[in-house]
Every structure is written in C-alpha cells, then in structure tokens.
Design a protein around this motif. Structure first.
Motif, PDB file in Angstrom:
ATOM      1  N   UNK A 170       0.842  -1.193   0.000  1.00  0.00           N
ATOM      2  CA  UNK A 170       0.000   0.000   0.000  1.00  0.00           C
ATOM      3  C   UNK A 170       0.874   1.238   0.000  1.00  0.00           C
ATOM      4  N   UNK A 171       0.355   2.278  -0.632  1.00  0.00           N
ATOM      5  CA  UNK A 171       1.071   3.547  -0.545  1.00  0.00           C
ATOM      6  C   UNK A 171       1.040   4.073   0.887  1.00  0.00           C
ATOM      7  N   UNK A 172       0.149   3.561   1.744  1.00  0.00           N
ATOM      8  CA  UNK A 172       0.120   4.090   3.111  1.00  0.00           C
ATOM      9  C   UNK A 172       0.770   3.141   4.125  1.00  0.00           C
ATOM     10  N   UNK A 173       1.623   2.250   3.667  1.00  0.00           N
ATOM     11  CA  UNK A 173       2.520   1.540   4.584  1.00  0.00           C
ATOM     12  C   UNK A 173       3.873   1.421   3.884  1.00  0.00           C
ATOM     13  N   UNK A 174       4.222   2.545   3.239  1.00  0.00           N
ATOM     14  CA  UNK A 174       5.490   2.534   2.482  1.00  0.00           C
ATOM     15  C   UNK A 174       6.247   3.864   2.614  1.00  0.00           C
ATOM     16  N   UNK A 175       5.784   5.001   2.423  1.00  0.00           N
ATOM     17  CA  UNK A 175       4.550   5.611   1.937  1.00  0.00           C
ATOM     18  C   UNK A 175       4.724   6.130   0.522  1.00  0.00           C
ATOM     19  N   UNK A 176       5.178   5.279  -0.355  1.00  0.00           N
ATOM     20  CA  UNK A 176       5.418   5.736  -1.718  1.00  0.00           C
ATOM     21  C   UNK A 176       5.152   4.644  -2.726  1.00  0.00           C
ATOM     22  N   UNK A 177       5.253   5.015  -3.984  1.00  0.00           N
ATOM     23  CA  UNK A 177       5.063   4.078  -5.091  1.00  0.00           C
ATOM     24  C   UNK A 177       6.272   4.255  -6.001  1.00  0.00           C
ATOM     25  N   UNK A 178       7.396   3.693  -5.581  1.00  0.00           N
ATOM     26  CA  UNK A 178       8.651   3.967  -6.277  1.00  0.00           C
ATOM     27  C   UNK A 178       9.559   2.748  -6.142  1.00  0.00           C
ATOM     28  N   UNK A 179       9.595   1.938  -7.203  1.00  0.00           N
ATOM     29  CA  UNK A 179      10.361   0.689  -7.117  1.00  0.00           C
ATOM     30  C   UNK A 179      11.866   0.918  -7.165  1.00  0.00           C
ATOM     31  N   UNK A 180      12.332   2.008  -7.761  1.00  0.00           N
ATOM     32  CA  UNK A 180      13.774   2.279  -7.719  1.00  0.00           C
ATOM     33  C   UNK A 180      14.214   2.419  -6.253  1.00  0.00           C
ATOM     34  N   UNK A 181      13.437   3.186  -5.506  1.00  0.00           N
ATOM     35  CA  UNK A 181      13.742   3.388  -4.093  1.00  0.00           C
ATOM     36  C   UNK A 181      13.676   2.063  -3.328  1.00  0.00           C
ATOM     37  N   UNK A 182      12.652   1.260  -3.626  1.00  0.00           N
ATOM     38  CA  UNK A 182      12.461   0.016  -2.887  1.00  0.00           C
ATOM     39  C   UNK A 182      13.494  -1.043  -3.260  1.00  0.00           C
ATOM     40  N   UNK A 183      13.931  -1.067  -4.514  1.00  0.00           N
ATOM     41  CA  UNK A 183      14.968  -2.026  -4.906  1.00  0.00           C
ATOM     42  C   UNK A 183      16.272  -1.731  -4.176  1.00  0.00           C
ATOM     43  N   UNK A 184      16.594  -0.451  -4.073  1.00  0.00           N
ATOM     44  CA  UNK A 184      17.814  -0.066  -3.361  1.00  0.00           C
ATOM     45  C   UNK A 184      17.709  -0.485  -1.897  1.00  0.00           C
ATOM     46  N   UNK A 185      16.547  -0.230  -1.307  1.00  0.00           N
ATOM     47  CA  UNK A 185      16.322  -0.619   0.081  1.00  0.00           C
ATOM     48  C   UNK A 185      16.461  -2.139   0.231  1.00  0.00           C
ATOM     49  N   UNK A 186      15.875  -2.876  -0.693  1.00  0.00           N
ATOM     50  CA  UNK A 186      15.933  -4.345  -0.638  1.00  0.00           C
ATOM     51  C   UNK A 186      17.378  -4.835  -0.639  1.00  0.00           C
ATOM     52  N   UNK A 187      18.157  -4.309  -1.581  1.00  0.00           N
ATOM     53  CA  UNK A 187      19.541  -4.762  -1.697  1.00  0.00           C
ATOM     54  C   UNK A 187      20.337  -4.408  -0.438  1.00  0.00           C
ATOM     55  N   UNK A 188      20.203  -3.189   0.039  1.00  0.00           N
ATOM     56  CA  UNK A 188      20.970  -2.769   1.221  1.00  0.00           C
ATOM     57  C   UNK A 188      20.527  -3.528   2.464  1.00  0.00           C
TER      58      UNK A 188
END
Ligand code: ZN
Length: 488
Positions: A330-348
């Motif tokens: 959900x955009x309200x438990x993230x709070x964004x819709x941005x896979x570039x940001x999330x991929x970086x977070x995943x890797x780190x």
C-alpha cells in the motif's frame, strides 16, 4: 499504423542473453516492439515519431507485483507507528468504508501519476470494495484504471471467515479505537466469488488486454479452506492466477500447528498459479516447498519494515530457485510508489542482515522488477523485456543528472544512484503516457489538489485521528531546552 523510434540510449533488453546495447534503438509499431538493436542499424520508416534517448537508459517498464491502490488517500501520517493489524483495522478498514466511488477514482489517478513517474507500467492491485456496492465500485475502479493507461491486474481481495485466533486479534485491535464505526471484515463467499467470476469474464481482454481480474483471498487466517479451494479452481477455470498474503507476520503460524505454506500444500493449492505475497515468516522447509511447486513470490521489503513485520528471506528464496518479484504494497505503509527506491532498500537491507555485500546484485534486483515480475504474473511472454513481438511497455531513464553521474555500469547506477525521478518517458502498449517529463493525458496539479481535498474529507468522515504531533506537547512541557522553550 503508428511507429515510434527510440534511439541513442543504452538499451537494457533484459532478454535471455541480458544484452546491453550501447547507443541502441527500439522500434515500436502500434502496441508491439518491432525491432531492437544498434541505433545506426535501425530501420526508420518515414513519418516515425522519434524519441531521442542519448544520455539515457531504455529499458522495460517496471512491474509492481503487489499493491493496494485505493489506500493512497489514507497516507500522509495517519498510518505510521502501527503494527499490521492495528493499521489494517483502525486505519484501512474504517478509511475505505468512508470512500465514495469518486474518492476511489481520485486515488487511482493519484497513484497512476506517481507510479508512471517512477517507471511502473504494470501493477497487481489488491482491492477490497465496500460490501454494499462492491460490483458497482469495482466497475467504476476498472474504468478509472483503464483511463490511466497502466497495465492492471485487479486482484479482488476478500475475507469470508476469521479463524479463532484472528477473530481474537481483530477484536483486541479494534478495541484500541472504540470511537471508530465498525466496518465489516468478512463477506459472504458465494456472492463474492460469483461477482468475481462475472467481472473477470466481462473485463477479460478489456482496454486492449491491459486489464485482468484475479481472486485474492486475504490470508489463510481470514479465509476458509473452502474459499481457498474454490478460489484456486476459479482461477484455473478463468485461465488466470490468484494471489494471497502469506506468512506476512507470525499470526498464521500461531493459529495453526503447521505453517501457512504447509497448510496450503495440504489443501493441494501450491502451484505456479499462486502469487504469494510477503512470505516473511517462513522456514527452510517452506522455501523448499515453494521452490518445488514453482509458487511465485512477491517481496515487500519497505512495507514489512514500516509495519515492523519482519524481513523475508529473499536471498534464500532466490538460492532455492524461487521466482521472486517485488512490490511496494500500500502507498500508506510505504509511503510511496517507487520501485527504484524500494529495490535499493531491498539490496541494502539484505546485505546488512546477511553481512554479505554480494547478495542481491544490481542485475538481480532489476530482474525482480522486470522479467521476474512479469514471470510471477504469468505475463513473461508479453512484457518484462525488450524483445521483438512483446508489448511496448518501455521506460526511458535519464542518467545525465548530477546524482547519476558518473556512470560506468548503468545497471549499478540505476540501483544505487537513481531516485526514480530520472524516468522521463513512459510507454505502455506503445502509447506514450509520459514524454520528456510531461504527462500526456492528465493534469497532475489538478488531480493532486482533488486527492488532497478528498483525503481530508475521508479522514474526517471516518473519524480517523492523527497521532501526537511532533514535537509531542507532553514531552515538550518537561524537556529542558525543548523546541517549545527555545522558540518561546
Ligand atoms: Zn497487501
């Protein structure tokens, strides 16, 4: 026939050979890719619309394999610092119950604007329309999705029966906010599945094949065994797939003597038609079962950390050969819709947890958001890579920006330097939705104003209260040198 030529950029094909073509070109005829190769060899038909991509990467559009679009208007502060079920029962359910059809459509327009600007072209959205008017609400949502131009799998989510443990937990969480009106948490199974089948058949191949409807029983803690069996059978009859939130927290393991993965195996429901979201609370036996049955998994690393749910064992799933996609939730438990940001977070995140800087390398991360995302949805014959005959879902990311300079390995640059705002041109099915940073078919200032006004009204109607402001007035009164003192 419409012809578009994208030329001059570095083309990341993500095809079987993972070809990277420096100074490449992609030719699009109507809704499909007609040619991929070095730009100087590209045939250029008279009248072709040319998109210059020098200094940019040209790559497949991103797949957000698990999200909840409607919830977008519930973000902005009211959701934070809550555990999963507090957030679900005391924000999401009462919030959604206060939506009108127009509110839902406004949420879809806002979501699409953000998604397209960060390069997302395909989504699986788990939607739970209000019980009273669910079919009308779903049709209105599907019409709004069609207008966005996105490729959308509308996963109709439902709960038909709370297990004993879930009912107790739901009651405890709801008692934390007694001022909120009760929103129904379960729906009648027959009515829901009948409606779902009707909608799936009506919208099959709608919007040029960009829309599909799947069943989405919420979790094994909140749906009956009968619902799960009938869901899987319905998906098979429809030639579609189904999805479920699986092992998002420890709840499912606490209410049964076996893990939710083994529970589904016992029901005979583990196979490639299942897209299992989260898979946080799983062990090595579960991973082996998911791999053996070719169950597709979508990981949601930001959501799992936002809600304090845990960390999915993505490196171990990958090592076992499981297809793993990524979603924002959900955009309200993230709070964004941005896979570039999330991929970086995943890797780190996984590098930190495993103390191994080689896990989730850049190429693997990009695959999760493109070809593996497509495979998880059963769409890898149509999208996920730039190959002749595939649908023209393409993004152009400018790397001639300060944050993406210098660039030596464009894949690593996309993962570790890009913000997502480098996306300046987006095509879905060959239709240009964003060009040179400008939306082609929507007024974003207008839709943002509308979404803001509607969000305020929804929160007021739902009676949703904000958490204490920062700084907390109570702390401010006692803390020496606090901002209240210094500001007078
Ligand atoms: Zn979800």
């Amino acid at each position: 026939m419409s012809v578009i030529a994208i030329r001059g950029g570095t083309v990341l094909t993500i095809d079987a050979e993972r070809r990277v073509i420096a100074a490449g070109g992609v030719l699009i005829e109507d809704d499909c890719i007609a040619w991929v190769g070095p730009a100087h060899e590209m045939p250029l038909p008279a009248g072709a619309d040319v998109i210059e991509a020098h200094g940019a990467v040209v790559m497949p559009g991103l797949v957000n394999a698990h999200t909840h679009v409607a919830q977008t208007l519930l973000r902005g502060g009211v959701s934070h610092s809550r555990t999963l079920y507090d957030w679900l029962l005391n924000v999401v359910c009462p919030g959604l119950a206060a939506y009108s059809l127009d509110d839902h459509q406004s949420a879809i327009r806002l979501y699409a604007a953000e998604a397209l600007r960060s390069g997302i072209t395909t989504i699986v959205t788990n939607e739970e329309p209000s019980y009273q008017d669910s079919e009308r609400a779903t049709r209105a949502a599907l019409e709004a999705f069609a207008e966005t131009g996105l490729r959308v799998i509308y996963a109709r989510m439902f709960r038909d029966q709370l297990s004993g443990g879930a009912a107790t937990l739901f009651h405890e969480e709801r008692s934390k906010a007694p001022h909120l009106a009760d929103a129904p948490t379960t729906v009648p199974l027959d009515r829901t599945l009948n409606e779902l089948e009707r909608l799936a058949r009506t919208y099959r191949q709608a919007a040029g094949g960009r829309l599909a409807v799947w069943p989405s029983p919420a979790t094994t803690a909140a749906t009956s065994a009968e619902a799960l069996r009938r869901t899987a059978r319905l998906a098979q009859d429809l030639g579609s797939r189904w999805t479920i939130h699986l092992a998002e927290t420890t709840l499912e393991r606490e209410i049964r003597p076996i893990s939710p993965v083994r529970y589904l195996q016992g029901l005979g429901l583990l196979d490639a038609r299942l897209l299992a979201a989260h898979c946080v609370d799983i062990d090595d036996d579960d991973i082996a079962l998911l791999a053996r049955h070719d169950v597709r998994v979508v990981t949601l690393p930001v959501s799992n950390c936002y809600l304090g749910s845990g960390i999915a064992p993505v490196p171990r799933l990958k090592a076992a050969g499981v297809t793993v996609a990524i979603g924002t939730d959900d955009a309200n438990c993230n709070d964004g819709v941005n896979l570039f940001r999330d991929l970086r977070f995943l890797a780190l995140l996984h590098r930190g947890v495993t103390r191994d800087p080689t896990v989730i390398p850049p190429g693997m991360a990009l695959e999760m958001a493109t070809i593996d995302g497509a495979r998880a949805l059963g769409l890898d014959d149509r999208i996920g890579s730039l190959e002749v005959g595939k649908r023209a879902d393409i993004i152009v990311c400018r790397l001639d920006r300060p944050q993406t300079t210098p660039v030596h390995d464009p894949v690593a640059t996309l993962l570790f330097q890009a913000y997502g705002t480098e996306v300046d041109t987006v095509l879905v099915d060959g239709r240009v939705l964003l060009r040179d940073g400008r939306r082609c078919h929507a007024d974003e200032a207008d839709l943002c104003r509308d979404a803001q006004d509607r969000s305020v009204a929804i929160l007021e109607r739902a009676g949703l209260r904000w958490p204490p402001p920062w700084p907390d007035p109570a702390e401010r009164a006692v803390a020496p040198g606090s901002p209240s003192t210094s500001r007078g």
